[in-house]
Design a protein around this motif. Structure first.
Motif, PDB file in Angstrom:
ATOM      1  N   LEU A   1     -14.002   4.089   2.484  1.00 51.25           N
ATOM      2  CA  LEU A   1     -12.716   4.592   1.981  1.00 51.25           C
ATOM      3  C   LEU A   1     -11.621   3.792   2.670  1.00 51.25           C
ATOM      4  O   LEU A   1     -11.654   3.606   3.888  1.00 51.25           O
ATOM      5  N   HIS A   2     -10.637   3.325   1.882  1.00 49.10           N
ATOM      6  CA  HIS A   2      -9.622   2.445   2.474  1.00 49.10           C
ATOM      7  C   HIS A   2      -8.243   3.072   2.600  1.00 49.10           C
ATOM      8  O   HIS A   2      -7.433   2.611   3.383  1.00 49.10           O
ATOM      9  N   GLY A   3      -7.945   4.066   1.775  1.00 47.30           N
ATOM     10  CA  GLY A   3      -6.605   4.646   1.920  1.00 47.30           C
ATOM     11  C   GLY A   3      -6.150   5.307   0.645  1.00 47.30           C
ATOM     12  O   GLY A   3      -6.406   6.492   0.410  1.00 47.30           O
TER      13      GLY A   3
ATOM     14  N   GLU B   1       5.184   4.828   3.563  1.00 44.80           N
ATOM     15  CA  GLU B   1       5.140   6.272   3.307  1.00 44.80           C
ATOM     16  C   GLU B   1       3.730   6.807   3.518  1.00 44.80           C
ATOM     17  O   GLU B   1       3.508   7.973   3.820  1.00 44.80           O
ATOM     18  N   SER B   2       2.762   5.910   3.323  1.00 46.00           N
ATOM     19  CA  SER B   2       1.357   6.273   3.511  1.00 46.00           C
ATOM     20  C   SER B   2       0.658   4.992   3.954  1.00 46.00           C
ATOM     21  O   SER B   2       0.937   3.917   3.422  1.00 46.00           O
ATOM     22  N   GLU B   3      -0.201   5.095   4.954  1.00 42.27           N
ATOM     23  CA  GLU B   3      -0.878   3.882   5.463  1.00 42.27           C
ATOM     24  C   GLU B   3      -2.104   4.348   6.227  1.00 42.27           C
ATOM     25  O   GLU B   3      -1.988   4.945   7.285  1.00 42.27           O
TER      26      GLU B   3
ATOM     27  N   PHE C   1      -4.382   2.622   7.678  1.00 42.41           N
ATOM     28  CA  PHE C   1      -4.669   1.833   8.877  1.00 42.41           C
ATOM     29  C   PHE C   1      -3.490   0.932   9.231  1.00 42.41           C
ATOM     30  O   PHE C   1      -2.916   1.045  10.305  1.00 42.41           O
ATOM     31  N   GLY C   2      -3.150   0.013   8.311  1.00 42.70           N
ATOM     32  CA  GLY C   2      -2.040  -0.903   8.581  1.00 42.70           C
ATOM     33  C   GLY C   2      -2.549  -2.226   9.133  1.00 42.70           C
ATOM     34  O   GLY C   2      -2.144  -2.669  10.206  1.00 42.70           O
ATOM     35  N   LEU C   3      -3.421  -2.861   8.355  1.00 35.84           N
ATOM     36  CA  LEU C   3      -4.018  -4.122   8.800  1.00 35.84           C
ATOM     37  C   LEU C   3      -2.952  -5.187   9.070  1.00 35.84           C
ATOM     38  O   LEU C   3      -3.059  -5.960  10.029  1.00 35.84           O
TER      39      LEU C   3
HETATM   40  O1  GMT Z   1      -2.259  -0.075  -0.270  1.00 33.25           O
HETATM   41  C1  GMT Z   1      -2.489  -1.186   0.164  1.00 33.25           C
HETATM   42  O2  GMT Z   1      -1.796  -1.786   0.969  1.00 33.25           O
HETATM   43  C2  GMT Z   1      -3.718  -1.869  -0.291  1.00 33.25           C
HETATM   44  C3  GMT Z   1      -4.844  -1.045   0.144  1.00 33.25           C
HETATM   45  C4  GMT Z   1      -6.129  -1.559  -0.357  1.00 33.25           C
HETATM   46  O3  GMT Z   1      -7.037  -0.755  -0.405  1.00 33.25           O
HETATM   47  O4  GMT Z   1      -6.253  -2.695  -0.770  1.00 33.25           O
HETATM   48  O5  GMT Z   1      -4.729  -0.944   1.556  1.00 33.25           O
HETATM   49  C5  GMT Z   1      -5.346   0.120   2.197  1.00 33.25           C
HETATM   50  O6  GMT Z   1      -6.465  -0.439   2.842  1.00 33.25           O
HETATM   51  C6  GMT Z   1      -6.180  -1.330   3.906  1.00 33.25           C
HETATM   52  C7  GMT Z   1      -7.507  -1.906   4.410  1.00 33.25           C
HETATM   53  O7  GMT Z   1      -8.391  -0.917   4.802  1.00 33.25           O
HETATM   54  C8  GMT Z   1      -5.408  -0.589   4.997  1.00 33.25           C
HETATM   55  O8  GMT Z   1      -5.111  -1.472   6.074  1.00 33.25           O
HETATM   56  C9  GMT Z   1      -4.101  -0.062   4.396  1.00 33.25           C
HETATM   57  O9  GMT Z   1      -3.465   0.729   5.385  1.00 33.25           O
HETATM   58  C10 GMT Z   1      -4.401   0.802   3.183  1.00 33.25           C
HETATM   59  N1  GMT Z   1      -3.128   1.122   2.502  1.00 33.25           N
HETATM   60  C11 GMT Z   1      -2.684   2.376   2.405  1.00 33.25           C
HETATM   61  O10 GMT Z   1      -3.264   3.327   2.888  1.00 33.25           O
HETATM   62  C12 GMT Z   1      -1.378   2.528   1.703  1.00 33.25           C
END
Ligand code: GMT
Length: 384
Positions: free
Chosen positions: A120-122, A282-284, A286-288
């Protein structure tokens, strides 16, 4: 191991993480098969043990939209069978967790077992995934994955809060990572002179310019910073909010101080000349992008949302504020830019914190998890 990787191939965190993870595993001797709709952006050169299977565009005049999910499922069935894969690792739950489940069921009906892992990425959980249009399917598919990982504690908690996760099902936190050999401070003084000829401070933001990134807040914070500290702002990336952001720059009359650089490959070169990174999302989960900045010794001014506090440590590697607190973000930036001793300490702390997320530490965590899931799911499969 023979590992199948499914991800989105375009710019964006999940695709980058999936590709770098696959390449890292291939370096450690595993065979890694990418199964994607196009060549992933970070898979741009030949590498041993890496294979690529393109999912064809299933088009027919009757279809309003090409049925990508069906084409991907068929491709997965074939690649698992003919390349004799041991495990399927899909990134971003929508639609990949569902597709993996369907492929697993089809293979099972043919007497072939394949364990699946979903990372799960976000936004697959926090934004799109919880919309009623997707939620029942995402919830079902996540529960049916043999293994589930989340890229931060915060995302794990969000998943448990938003979805009905089967009791006893473990969601493993395996943090995102980066390649410290690539993201490190390098001397690019000539480049810095071109961008900031009078020694101005350089602030930077990189994102996909979606609403959730609050690019307007970056610009409004910069306006306040610029009023106190001679500075320039670099905006890297592109996306739906770019036109709005350009309009805002014109409205506040700072077009000459703000540069829109579009999508850039060598982000590390831009980070090397930057003094501060801004991420007011607003939502993140992780924040790579913030982590990449920290590895280049750039402290971070960010919101305190989601997984950001696990990456950016308040008062050590940067400052955190509530979402939308533009004045506070700007005040923190001004304080840091004006205090050289504090800045040097924050830079060193940022690098030290980034070192914790070195890919070399994270790869064994994934290998260990793959082995665990393969053993456990095979045991359960044999019981059935
Ligand atoms: O929303 C994005 O910036 C892209 C998204 C993705 O899935 O491609 O990013 C999410 O996954 C990244 C890698 O795991 C995380 O570093 C980001 O924080 C996350 N974005 C959000 O949660 C908004």
């Amino acid at each position: 191991m023979k590992i199948g990787v499914v991800c989105y191939p375009t710019y964006g965190g999940s695709g980058v993480v999936a590709t770098e993870l696959g390449k890292g595993l291939a370096r450690r001797g595993h065979d890694v098969h990418f199964i994607t709709s196009a060549m992933p952006v970070r898979l741009n050169s030949f590498q041993n043990n890496v294979y690529y299977h393109e999912v064809g565009n299933a088009d027919y005049p009757l279809f309003q939209h090409s049925p990508y999910d069906t084409a991907l499922t068929s491709k997965l069935v074939n690649v698992v069978k003919y390349e004799n894969l041991d495990i399927l690792h899909v990134h971003y739950a929508i639609p990949h967790a569902t597709v993996a489940y369907l492929a697993k069921k089809i293979l099972l009906s043919q007497g072939r077992y394949i364990p699946t892992i979903t990372t799960l990425h976000g936004t697959d959980i926090t934004l799109v995934g919880k919309e009623p249009a997707f939620k029942p399917v995402v919830e079902f598919a996540v529960n049916k994955s043999d293994g589930v990982t989340a890229v931060s504690e915060s995302l794990k908690n969000d998943t448990l809060n938003e979805f009905n996760i089967t009791e006893g099902k473990d969601i493993r936190v395996i943090y995102n990572f980066l390649d410290l050999a690539r993201f490190r401070k390098a001397n690019k003084d000539h480049f810095k002179k071109a961008i900031a000829p009078n020694g101005e401070k350089i602030l930077i933001h990189t994102s996909n310019f979606r609403k959730v990134k609050r690019v307007d807040d970056v610009i409004l914070a910069f306006k306040r910073i610029y009023e106190k500290v001679p500075s320039k702002l670099l905006l890297v990336g592109d996306g739906p909010q770019r036109a709005n952001a350009e309009r805002l720059c014109r409205e506040i009359g700072l077009c000459d101080e703000i540069r829109f650089l579009g999508k850039q490959e060598a982000v590390e070169e831009l980070l090397a000349i930057s003094d501060l990174f801004i991420m007011p999302s607003e939502s993140e989960s992780f924040g790579l992008a913030a982590l990449e900045a920290m590895a280049c010794e750039v402290p971070v001014i960010s919101s305190n949302i989601g997984g950001l506090p696990e990456v950016n440590i308040h008062g050590e590697t940067g400052f955190l504020s509530n979402v939308g607190e533009v004045d506070e973000m700007a005040a923190n930036a001004i304080r840091l830019l004006g205090n050289d001793t504090m800045m040097q300490t924050f830079k060193a702390n940022a690098l030290r914190q980034a070192e914790r997320f070195d890919i070399e530490n994270i790869l064994p965590e994934y290998e260990g998890y793959y082995n665990e899931v393969m053993e456990k799911s095979l045991y359960e499969f044999r019981k059935v």
